[in-house]
Design an enzyme around this catalytic site. Structure first.
Site, PDB file in Angstrom:
ATOM      1  N   GLY A   1       0.883  -1.196   0.098  1.00 50.03           N
ATOM      2  CA  GLY A   1      -0.058  -0.135  -0.130  1.00 50.03           C
ATOM      3  C   GLY A   1       0.875   1.194  -0.021  1.00 50.03           C
ATOM      4  O   GLY A   1       0.518   2.140  -0.877  1.00 50.03           O
ATOM      5  N   ALA A   2       1.828   1.221   0.858  1.00 49.81           N
ATOM      6  CA  ALA A   2       2.626   2.263   1.080  1.00 49.81           C
ATOM      7  C   ALA A   2       4.075   1.836   1.767  1.00 49.81           C
ATOM      8  O   ALA A   2       4.153   0.984   2.556  1.00 49.81           O
ATOM      9  CB  ALA A   2       2.268   3.558   1.690  1.00 49.81           C
ATOM     10  N   MET A   3       5.077   2.757   1.652  1.00 43.95           N
ATOM     11  CA  MET A   3       6.329   2.302   2.215  1.00 43.95           C
ATOM     12  C   MET A   3       7.204   3.741   3.090  1.00 43.95           C
ATOM     13  O   MET A   3       7.329   4.698   1.895  1.00 43.95           O
ATOM     14  CB  MET A   3       7.220   1.865   1.383  1.00 43.95           C
ATOM     15  CG  MET A   3       8.533   1.376   1.765  1.00 43.95           C
ATOM     16  SD  MET A   3       8.854   0.190   3.391  1.00 43.95           S
ATOM     17  CE  MET A   3      10.179   0.596   4.257  1.00 43.95           C
ATOM     18  N   GLU A   4       7.269   3.302   4.021  1.00 40.97           N
ATOM     19  CA  GLU A   4       7.558   4.826   4.843  1.00 40.97           C
ATOM     20  C   GLU A   4       9.109   5.176   4.811  1.00 40.97           C
ATOM     21  O   GLU A   4       9.866   5.718   5.758  1.00 40.97           O
ATOM     22  CB  GLU A   4       7.257   4.422   6.382  1.00 40.97           C
ATOM     23  CG  GLU A   4       8.568   3.363   7.059  1.00 40.97           C
ATOM     24  CD  GLU A   4       7.767   2.009   6.974  1.00 40.97           C
ATOM     25  OE1 GLU A   4       7.351   1.611   6.087  1.00 40.97           O
ATOM     26  OE2 GLU A   4       8.403   1.196   7.933  1.00 40.97           O
ATOM     27  N   ASN A   5       9.901   5.076   3.446  1.00 44.33           N
ATOM     28  CA  ASN A   5      11.188   5.506   3.262  1.00 44.33           C
ATOM     29  C   ASN A   5      11.432   6.787   3.893  1.00 44.33           C
ATOM     30  O   ASN A   5      10.499   7.796   3.505  1.00 44.33           O
ATOM     31  CB  ASN A   5      11.514   5.589   1.734  1.00 44.33           C
ATOM     32  CG  ASN A   5      11.034   4.295   1.144  1.00 44.33           C
ATOM     33  OD1 ASN A   5      11.472   3.130   1.670  1.00 44.33           O
ATOM     34  ND2 ASN A   5      10.182   4.240  -0.104  1.00 44.33           N
TER      35      ASN A   5
ATOM     36  N   HIS B   1      -0.398   6.568   8.525  1.00 42.78           N
ATOM     37  CA  HIS B   1       0.438   5.433   9.004  1.00 42.78           C
ATOM     38  C   HIS B   1       1.937   5.701   8.703  1.00 42.78           C
ATOM     39  O   HIS B   1       2.793   5.399   9.663  1.00 42.78           O
ATOM     40  CB  HIS B   1      -0.120   4.324   8.143  1.00 42.78           C
ATOM     41  CG  HIS B   1       0.700   3.133   8.535  1.00 42.78           C
ATOM     42  ND1 HIS B   1       0.081   2.074   9.404  1.00 42.78           N
ATOM     43  CD2 HIS B   1       1.622   2.666   8.079  1.00 42.78           C
ATOM     44  CE1 HIS B   1       1.136   0.943   9.371  1.00 42.78           C
ATOM     45  NE2 HIS B   1       2.225   1.195   8.565  1.00 42.78           N
ATOM     46  N   GLU B   2       2.247   6.129   7.561  1.00 46.02           N
ATOM     47  CA  GLU B   2       3.512   6.145   7.078  1.00 46.02           C
ATOM     48  C   GLU B   2       4.190   7.419   7.781  1.00 46.02           C
ATOM     49  O   GLU B   2       5.302   7.166   8.174  1.00 46.02           O
ATOM     50  CB  GLU B   2       3.585   6.338   5.443  1.00 46.02           C
ATOM     51  CG  GLU B   2       2.980   5.277   4.785  1.00 46.02           C
ATOM     52  CD  GLU B   2       3.277   3.814   5.175  1.00 46.02           C
ATOM     53  OE1 GLU B   2       4.516   3.592   5.637  1.00 46.02           O
ATOM     54  OE2 GLU B   2       2.405   2.934   4.902  1.00 46.02           O
TER      55      GLU B   2
ATOM     56  N   HIS C   1       5.423   6.358  11.126  1.00 47.19           N
ATOM     57  CA  HIS C   1       6.851   5.629  11.224  1.00 47.19           C
ATOM     58  C   HIS C   1       7.934   6.686  11.005  1.00 47.19           C
ATOM     59  O   HIS C   1       9.109   6.050  11.383  1.00 47.19           O
ATOM     60  CB  HIS C   1       6.794   4.773   9.926  1.00 47.19           C
ATOM     61  CG  HIS C   1       6.179   3.488   9.900  1.00 47.19           C
ATOM     62  ND1 HIS C   1       6.384   2.623  10.924  1.00 47.19           N
ATOM     63  CD2 HIS C   1       5.481   2.883   8.912  1.00 47.19           C
ATOM     64  CE1 HIS C   1       5.736   1.533  10.707  1.00 47.19           C
ATOM     65  NE2 HIS C   1       4.961   1.639   9.601  1.00 47.19           N
TER      66      HIS C   1
ATOM     67  N   GLU D   1       4.893  -1.773  13.214  1.00 44.62           N
ATOM     68  CA  GLU D   1       3.691  -1.880  12.339  1.00 44.62           C
ATOM     69  C   GLU D   1       2.508  -1.737  13.266  1.00 44.62           C
ATOM     70  O   GLU D   1       1.394  -1.107  13.017  1.00 44.62           O
ATOM     71  CB  GLU D   1       3.579  -3.063  11.483  1.00 44.62           C
ATOM     72  CG  GLU D   1       4.768  -3.108  10.352  1.00 44.62           C
ATOM     73  CD  GLU D   1       4.661  -2.014   9.566  1.00 44.62           C
ATOM     74  OE1 GLU D   1       3.862  -1.309   9.389  1.00 44.62           O
ATOM     75  OE2 GLU D   1       5.538  -1.744   8.692  1.00 44.62           O
TER      76      GLU D   1
END
Ligand code: BES
Ligand code: ZN
Length: 960
Positions: free
Chosen positions: A345-349, A381-382, A385, A404
């Site tokens: 869905g998404a990635m918290e880079n 959410h991201e 993080h 998570e």
């Protein structure tokens, strides 16, 4: 398995919320996902297992250091200097590649004559005989190289030295390499899309959990934090992005290339790195702001304003978290990019968050409320993080649940701040807690926290990304925050982040800081935070608390949906919990009670004649409640005559508990059904949605039997007032309800009303659809209702409606619109149309291969489609297996989807026969098939036990 869930997180919420259940556009929809989702939809009899426990580690101990999956602790990286050059055009061999080089500076911590560093699928340039060059820094002399090789199983580059590296000394290792810019959505990969009919290629990355090693040789473990200096070489017409802000690009003479370097990153883990080379454009609100916020997407999407909502909400959410964590966002910019192909869905880079398009872009004319909510909560959410996960990182993946689960929990707080009228904290119960209670009630669930040594291989790490990690993690943190209070929870968090910023932790560190906050605030708990919480994280499952209001006796027991299932996983706490019990008597809240033992008595909980008792108010605790039958009767009576006296989430919980207690054989099915009787007075979304999810199972079991008639009649009776309520508050369907969850419930009202034949419903939906057919350029249907309206109109209509929807699907430029149509196409009641649709699924000209799985599953989810789909997949199995392999079609998910209705001996035997016939061609669908067999047995038992009772109950309720 993990893979399935990644998708599921993204999709599940959309599904639940937007009620486009089986349609999700997915790259890989795994069986587990399907099962978990089914828990969202279906009253569980005891159905197949949720997430299986992590695979045990290999029995024989590895011998050499490079046989271990974990890095030795002799070296510690300090910084990297990495240059990467992705080629956006294929080379002479028709391959897309990237080239690069990297220098890693590292410190020797323990004497060693071995350098072990991760490297996967990289073709390393040789310098003489060796894959790398080593030099000493600050006066240290590097020993000469003895031998270098790539150790494929453990994904290492191994460098053996002729002499030792000295503790305290610094060295640098240089590598030069070529990698493939694949389209497999992992590592550095390419994504091909079209813009105005022109094919475009972009390069992007996805490292978590273990793919940074595919991009350059690195110490690819979360605790191996370092500073990264990045440079990207890229075509002049593209922009290059990475975690840090870019410096001004430099032209590379004689070639049409530019080189962009970035400011050094913070000290961070490899899995949070990101690189993108693309032709996107961006929007930003205030270029002068302290933190530059940009939203990147395809030009057209940006021009159309699809990034505006994300931009509008990012600033406030970031500010919310800065305050909540009491910690300033440490980077100079926050980029967020919507990618056409993205695995998750998404990635918290850190500094460059990646999203799939549907998780970042919002299109007011086309997106539904659910889609909007998904954008807000994913961003939240991201961003959560950025501190919890990025600034402070758990030492190893075994504590992923903390990362998570925490982000999931606080994402609802952030989203609530950004959208205060949405009741996001309630929505959390619906999206996370209720569904995962279904998953965690299986004997084959697993504890939240794993042992560090049990998680070694990349596959084991990936398996951890499941709903237990996300949703149960969120649920137990919410419970904790509930009993220590939200403000004390955030105080503890703040000192935790302060102590461990730029470092790594284990979950005990968080308990320690929360305890300090509890002590400081003078909050009295029966024992320490650690003692209480360990019982929730180190043993799987949760208790059912039974309160006898005649005697005041309270007991707890591990709650299992299948009371006959065997729990073969031992628990350090013997499946007993320390349970915070919030409760009220006849509407009046009472002081919290702690259940410390298996059995106690609290005489305050006994009742007088006209009193009722309700425990676990608003599902603050992660447990179920059962009562003596007398109190159940009183609760039912209360629901019928003043349900508002019971808080809304508790009304939801009563329904959910009752249906689950039926599966566990702790109450009768008629009690559970009776909790739905008051629904003709209920207008709130959560109780309705819960009832709907449970009754969905009844639908599956009965929609081909004589029970169906009375059941539909009952539902029609219950939903009619709701339908009329929405008709009224929407000014005869002219307006959209103002309230967020009302918008969801309006979808329920229309969907149930149309399918049970409430007067005026079909006329309404077919009317709207007709209007669209007459003027295809203008679709005035409210985006929230589209799925329901299309489905209902196609069900009522014939080939004309179907063909119209099909052509709209083919022409759809907005993915979510295509998804809705794809779902609705399965709603036709004409077998020949369904069969034609099934055949389209295997014709890539008609339906893209990536969507075939969900299309087939959607067809199978319908009573008429299911037998057709079952015949179809049996006929086409070999073709699907050989032609598509397992990557593009998820055969396991299809098996699950097609067999969910199976509930007879005959169907069981068909499945067995299929298993025998296709023994050689099952591949990864094999376990799905076994689970389908198990599920069929469960359904058979459920039918034997309940069919008659249910039939009688619905009949009596409708003939009164
Ligand atoms: N860190 C994850 C993304 C991820 C998941 C990477 C699995 C590697 C493996 C990210 O923070 C995340 O949780 N994304 C969710 C969406 C979120 C809103 C729950 C996802 O991708 O489903
Ligand atoms: Zn996450």
């Amino acid at each position: 398995m993990g893979k399935g869930l990644y998708i599921s997180k993204a999709v599940a919420v959309t599904c639940v919320v937007a009620a486009i259940a089986a349609v999700a556009t997915i790259i890989a929809l795994a069986v587990v996902y399907a099962q978990e989702k089914s828990k969202n939809e279906v009253a569980p009899p005891v159905t197949a297992s949720p997430t299986s426990p992590p695979t045990p580690t290999t029995p024989s101990p590895p011998k050499e250091p490079w046989d271990h999956y974990r890095l030795p602790d002799s070296l510690s990286p300090v910084s990297y200097n990495v240059t990467l050059w992705p080629r956006l055009k294929p080379n002479a061999d028709d391959l897309y590649i990237f080239t690069g080089n990297s220098t890693v500076v590292f410190k020797c911590v323990k004497e060693t004559d071995l350098i072990i560093i991760h490297s996967k699928k990289l073709n390393l340039t040789k310098f003489g005989e060796y894959h790398a060059k080593l030099s000493g820094l600050h006066g240290a002399t590097a020993p000469s190289l003895k031998k270098t090789w790539l150790e494929e199983p453990t994904q290492y580059l191994v460098v053996q030295l002729n002499g030792p590296l000295k503790p305290g000394s610094m060295y640098e290792l240089f590598t030069d390499f070529v990698g493939e810019l694949t389209d497999d959505l992992g590592g550095f990969y390419r994504s091909e899309y079209t813009e105005d009919g022109v094919k475009k290629v972009l390069a992007t990355s996805q490292m978590q959990p273990t793919d940074a090693r595919k991009v350059f040789p690195c110490f690819d473990e979360p605790a191996m934090k370092a500073v990264f200096h990045m440079t990207l070489i890229h075509p002049r017409e593209t922009v290059a992005l990475s975690n840090g802000m870019n410096y001004d690009p430099v032209n590379i003479t004689a070639q049409d290339l530019i080189q962009t370097s970035f400011e050094p990153t913070e000290i961070m883990s490899t899995y949070l790195l990101a690189f993108v080379v693309c032709e996107f454009s961006f929007i930003t609100s205030n270029p002068q702001a302290e933190v530059l916020i940009r939203i990147w997407a395809q030009r057209k999407a940006i021009e159309e304003g699809q990034g505006d909502y994300a931009l509008e909400k990012t600033g406030p959410i970031l500010a919310f978290f800065e305050k909540y964590y009491n910690s300033t966002y440490p980077l100079s910019k926050s980029d967020q990019i919507a990618l056409p192909h993205f695995r998750f869905g998404a990635m918290e880079n850190w500094g460059l968050i990646a999203y799939r398009e549907t998780a970042l872009l919002y299109n007011p004319g086309f997106s539904s409320t659910g889609e909007k909510e998904w954008v807000a909560s994913t961003i939240s959410h991201e961003l959560a993080h950025m501190w919890f996960g990025n600034l402070v990182t758990t030492r190893w993946w075994n504590d992923l649940w903390l990362n998570e689960g925490f982000a999931t929990y606080v994402s609802y707080l952030g989203a609530d701040y950004a959208e205060p009228t949405w009741n996001m904290k309630d929505v959390m119960v619906m999206n996370e807690i209720i569904p995962v209670m279904g998953v965690d009630a299986s004997a084959s669930s697993h504890p939240l926290s794993s042992k560090e040594e049990d998680i070694q291989k990349p596959e084991q790490i990936s398996e951890l990304f499941d709903s237990i990690t996300y949703s149960k993690g969120a649920a137990v943190l919410r419970m904790l925050s509930g009993f220590i209070t939200e403000s004390v929870f955030s105080k503890g968090l703040q000192t935790y982040l302060e102590e461990f910023k730029y470092k790594n932790t284990v979950y005990q560190d968080l308990w320690k800081h929360l305890q300090m906050a509890v002590d400081k605030a003078g909050i009295v708990l029966p024992t320490s935070v650690e003692e209480i919480m360990n019982r929730w994280i180190l043993q799987m499952g949760f208790p059912v608390v039974t309160i006898n209001t005649q005697t005041g006796e309270i007991t707890q027991k591990h709650f299992l949906l299948d009371p006959d299932s065997e729990v073969d996983r031992p628990s350090p706490y013997n499946y007993k919990w320390i349970v915070p019990i919030t409760w009220m008597k006849t509407g009046e809240a009472k002081p919290d009670y702690w259940l410390l033992d298996e059995e106690t008595t609290n005489t305050n909980m006994t009742l007088d004649a006209d009193e009722w008792l309700l425990a676990n108010i608003n599902t603050k605790g992660f447990y179920r409640v059962n009562y003596d039958s007398e109190n159940w009767e009183r609760l039912l009576a209360k629901l019928s005559s003043g349900h508002q006296d019971i808080p809304m989430i508790s009304r939801t919980q009563i329904i959910d508990d009752a249906f689950n207690l039926v599966s566990a054989k702790m109450v009768n099915i008629t009690l559970a059904l009776s909790t739905t009787k008051y629904l003709d007075k209920e207008v709130e979304y959560m109780p309705w949605e819960t009832a709907k999810r449970h009754l969905a199972y009844f639908h599956l079991m009965f929609d081909r039997s004589e029970v169906y008639g009375p059941m539909q009649a009952y539902l029609k009776k219950k939903v009619t007032p709701l339908f009329n309520y929405f008709k009224k508050i929407t000014n005869n369907w002219a307006d959209v309800p103002a309230n967020h969850t009302d918008q969801y419930n309006q979808m329920n009202a229309i969907s149930i009303a149309c399918s049970t034949g409430v007067e005026g419903c079909k006329e309404l939906t077919t009317g709207w659809f007709r209007e669209w057919m007459e003027n295809p350029a203008v679709n005035k249907i409210n985006p929230n209702l589209k799925t329901r309206v299309y489905c209902s109109a196609i069900a009522e209509g014939g080939v004309e409606e179907w063909d119209f929807a099909w052509s709209m699907y083919k022409n759809a430029t907005i993915p979510s619109e295509a998804e809705k149509l794809m779902y609705a196409l399965a709603c036709t009641r004409q077998p020949w149309l369904l069969n034609r649709y099934l055949h389209y699924c295997l014709d890539p000209e008609k339906i893209p291969v990536k969507d075939a799985t969900s299309a087939i599953i959607t067809i199978a989810s319908k009573a008429i489609g299911q037998p057709l789909a079952w015949d179809f997949i049996r006929e086409k199995w070999d073709f699907m297996y050989n032609e598509y392999g397992e990557s593009s079609i998820n055969m396991g998910a299809i098996i699950y989807g097609v067999t969910r209705r199976f509930s007879s001996e005959f169907e069981y035997n068909q499945l067995l026969q299929f298993k025998e016939d296709k023994a050689e061609q099952l591949g990864s669908a094999s376990s799905a098939l076994d689970q389908a067999l198990e599920g069929t047995k469960t359904n058979m038992n459920w039918m034997a036990q309940n069919k008659k009772l249910v039939h009688e109950w619905f009949t009596s309720e409708t003939t009164l």
